[in-house]
Design an enzyme around this catalytic site. Structure first.
Site, PDB file in Angstrom:
ATOM      1  N   LYS A 169       0.830  -1.203  -0.097  1.00  0.00           N
ATOM      2  CA  LYS A 169      -0.180   0.090  -0.121  1.00  0.00           C
ATOM      3  C   LYS A 169       0.772   1.149  -0.055  1.00  0.00           C
ATOM      4  O   LYS A 169       0.599   2.151  -0.638  1.00  0.00           O
ATOM      5  CB  LYS A 169      -1.008   0.020   1.335  1.00  0.00           C
ATOM      6  CG  LYS A 169      -2.269  -0.912   1.317  1.00  0.00           C
ATOM      7  CD  LYS A 169      -2.942  -0.602   2.616  1.00  0.00           C
ATOM      8  CE  LYS A 169      -4.259  -1.474   2.604  1.00  0.00           C
ATOM      9  NZ  LYS A 169      -4.887  -1.306   3.811  1.00  0.00           N
ATOM     10  N   ASP A 197      -9.138   2.973   6.057  1.00  0.00           N
ATOM     11  CA  ASP A 197     -10.004   1.768   6.517  1.00  0.00           C
ATOM     12  C   ASP A 197     -10.764   1.280   5.423  1.00  0.00           C
ATOM     13  O   ASP A 197     -11.488   2.455   4.695  1.00  0.00           O
ATOM     14  CB  ASP A 197     -10.654   2.070   7.868  1.00  0.00           C
ATOM     15  CG  ASP A 197     -11.121   0.734   8.410  1.00  0.00           C
ATOM     16  OD1 ASP A 197     -10.406  -0.009   8.405  1.00  0.00           O
ATOM     17  OD2 ASP A 197     -12.510   0.704   8.726  1.00  0.00           O
ATOM     18  N   PHE A 202      -7.184 -10.262  -3.203  1.00  0.00           N
ATOM     19  CA  PHE A 202      -7.312 -10.879  -2.044  1.00  0.00           C
ATOM     20  C   PHE A 202      -8.493 -10.571  -1.356  1.00  0.00           C
ATOM     21  O   PHE A 202      -9.476 -10.014  -2.048  1.00  0.00           O
ATOM     22  CB  PHE A 202      -6.197 -10.205  -1.061  1.00  0.00           C
ATOM     23  CG  PHE A 202      -6.646  -8.683  -0.768  1.00  0.00           C
ATOM     24  CD1 PHE A 202      -6.299  -7.611  -1.588  1.00  0.00           C
ATOM     25  CD2 PHE A 202      -7.292  -8.366   0.511  1.00  0.00           C
ATOM     26  CE1 PHE A 202      -6.677  -6.205  -1.204  1.00  0.00           C
ATOM     27  CE2 PHE A 202      -7.561  -7.087   0.874  1.00  0.00           C
ATOM     28  CZ  PHE A 202      -7.373  -5.979   0.034  1.00  0.00           C
ATOM     29  N   TYR A 259     -12.201 -10.500  -0.449  1.00  0.00           N
ATOM     30  CA  TYR A 259     -13.584 -10.756  -1.249  1.00  0.00           C
ATOM     31  C   TYR A 259     -13.636 -10.695  -2.888  1.00  0.00           C
ATOM     32  O   TYR A 259     -14.497 -10.874  -3.328  1.00  0.00           O
ATOM     33  CB  TYR A 259     -14.744  -9.994  -0.788  1.00  0.00           C
ATOM     34  CG  TYR A 259     -14.870 -10.146   0.634  1.00  0.00           C
ATOM     35  CD1 TYR A 259     -15.740 -11.031   1.287  1.00  0.00           C
ATOM     36  CD2 TYR A 259     -14.508  -9.136   1.646  1.00  0.00           C
ATOM     37  CE1 TYR A 259     -15.978 -11.151   2.751  1.00  0.00           C
ATOM     38  CE2 TYR A 259     -14.543  -9.390   3.075  1.00  0.00           C
ATOM     39  CZ  TYR A 259     -15.508 -10.339   3.756  1.00  0.00           C
ATOM     40  OH  TYR A 259     -15.605 -10.472   4.980  1.00  0.00           O
ATOM     41  N   HIS A 305     -11.881   1.138  -5.003  1.00  0.00           N
ATOM     42  CA  HIS A 305     -12.114   2.009  -4.058  1.00  0.00           C
ATOM     43  C   HIS A 305     -10.941   2.632  -3.288  1.00  0.00           C
ATOM     44  O   HIS A 305     -11.033   3.826  -3.024  1.00  0.00           O
ATOM     45  CB  HIS A 305     -13.018   1.282  -2.891  1.00  0.00           C
ATOM     46  CG  HIS A 305     -12.325  -0.102  -2.667  1.00  0.00           C
ATOM     47  ND1 HIS A 305     -12.214  -1.044  -3.355  1.00  0.00           N
ATOM     48  CD2 HIS A 305     -11.883  -0.292  -1.197  1.00  0.00           C
ATOM     49  CE1 HIS A 305     -11.621  -2.170  -2.643  1.00  0.00           C
ATOM     50  NE2 HIS A 305     -11.405  -1.752  -1.404  1.00  0.00           N
TER      51      HIS A 305
HETATM   52  P1  IMP Z   1      -8.064  -2.882   5.191  1.00  0.00           P
HETATM   53  O1  IMP Z   1      -8.923  -1.860   5.842  1.00  0.00           O
HETATM   54  O2  IMP Z   1      -7.596  -2.260   3.933  1.00  0.00           O
HETATM   55  O3  IMP Z   1      -7.410  -3.540   5.736  1.00  0.00           O
HETATM   56  O4  IMP Z   1      -9.521  -3.981   4.667  1.00  0.00           O
HETATM   57  C1  IMP Z   1     -10.300  -4.617   5.576  1.00  0.00           C
HETATM   58  C2  IMP Z   1     -10.777  -5.892   4.955  1.00  0.00           C
HETATM   59  O5  IMP Z   1     -11.693  -5.325   4.077  1.00  0.00           O
HETATM   60  C3  IMP Z   1      -9.814  -6.706   4.269  1.00  0.00           C
HETATM   61  O6  IMP Z   1      -9.251  -7.736   5.168  1.00  0.00           O
HETATM   62  C4  IMP Z   1     -10.767  -7.549   3.239  1.00  0.00           C
HETATM   63  O7  IMP Z   1     -11.463  -8.584   3.901  1.00  0.00           O
HETATM   64  C5  IMP Z   1     -11.815  -6.423   2.925  1.00  0.00           C
HETATM   65  N1  IMP Z   1     -11.200  -5.763   1.710  1.00  0.00           N
HETATM   66  C6  IMP Z   1     -10.818  -4.183   1.573  1.00  0.00           C
HETATM   67  N2  IMP Z   1     -10.425  -4.031   0.490  1.00  0.00           N
HETATM   68  C7  IMP Z   1     -10.562  -5.207  -0.321  1.00  0.00           C
HETATM   69  C8  IMP Z   1     -10.266  -5.452  -1.733  1.00  0.00           C
HETATM   70  O8  IMP Z   1      -9.901  -4.729  -2.396  1.00  0.00           O
HETATM   71  N3  IMP Z   1     -10.587  -6.565  -2.126  1.00  0.00           N
HETATM   72  C9  IMP Z   1     -11.124  -7.520  -1.392  1.00  0.00           C
HETATM   73  N4  IMP Z   1     -11.308  -7.301   0.138  1.00  0.00           N
HETATM   74  C10 IMP Z   1     -11.053  -6.437   0.372  1.00  0.00           C
END
Ligand code: IMP
Length: 195
Positions: A14, A70, A150, A152, A178
């Site tokens: 990231k 987040d 990764f 979903y 997003h």
């Molecule tokens: P984070 O806040 O970016 O760590 O995302 C939290 C959780 O949301 C991740 O562990 C995934 O389960 C889901 N998630 C966030 N962004 C993605 C994506 O781009 N693809 C698939 N799952 C996502």
């Protein structure tokens, strides 16, 4: 001297994504770079709250400009679940596989498959908080397709495409995701400040 800016993440991937797009006036640092090894608790009930908790956590301890993100998946027919619980939908020690299974089970026989991924970023810049968001709308498939990405990704089909996020190359996903949308807004803001 470049201005330090901390991205409250341990995820180097990231960090590199953002570093590639910010000018040389900024020195982008990760939590590891500043010696913050803790897992910052995500106790909020919205993406905005969690992003804000993380950026304030870093600012309170290190007094440095910083931002945190987040993200998660919101499914319309499930009252926007899993939302902020996306990472731990199938339990604290759940994993992506179990999380996907839970979504597919909960949506079994449900015709409304509408969903969206959302990201909110909180930036603390010279003592002021700024928020940036990104959303990508889509639908949830009835089964997994694709092996990239990764979380979903194998069950999420973004609007306007007939493939899932997991069938896209990293470059293609990063051009519409997003996170990418929210990061672009952040980068525009930062580059405007550095001009
Ligand atoms: P984070 O806040 O970016 O760590 O995302 C939290 C959780 O949301 C991740 O562990 C995934 O389960 C889901 N998630 C966030 N962004 C993605 C994506 O781009 N693809 C698939 N799952 C996502």
């Amino acid at each position: 001297m470049p201005n330090p800016l901390v991205f409250a993440t341990h995820n180097n991937h990231k960090l590199q994504e953002v570093a590639a797009k910010t000018g040389s006036q900024l020195q982008l640092l990760s939590l590891t770079d500043i010696g913050c090894m803790e897992d910052i608790p995500e106790t909020g009930t919205t993406f905005q709250e969690n992003a804000s908790i993380k950026s304030h956590y870093v600012f309170d301890r290190y007094k440095v400009n910083c931002f945190a993100d987040d993200s998660g998946l919101e499914i319309e027919a499930l009252n926007n679940e899993p939302g902020v619980y996306s990472a731990r939908y199938a339990g604290e020690h759940g994993n992506h596989e179990a999380n996907i299974n839970k979504v597919l089970t909960n949506l079994n026989g449900v015709t409304n498959r509408k969903a969206r991924f959302r990201t909110v970023i909180s930036l603390l810049w010279n003592g002021e908080e700024h928020f940036f968001d990104g959303t990508v709308n889509g639908t949830i498939r009835t089964e997994r397709v694709g092996a990239q990405g990764f979380g979903y990704d194998p069950i999420f089909e973004p609007e306007g495409y007939d493939i899932t996020f997991a069938e896209m190359s990293m470059e293609q996903k990063n051009s519409i995701s997003h996170r990418a949308i929210a990061m672009e807004k952040l980068i525009d803001f930062l580059n405007g400040k550095q001009a």
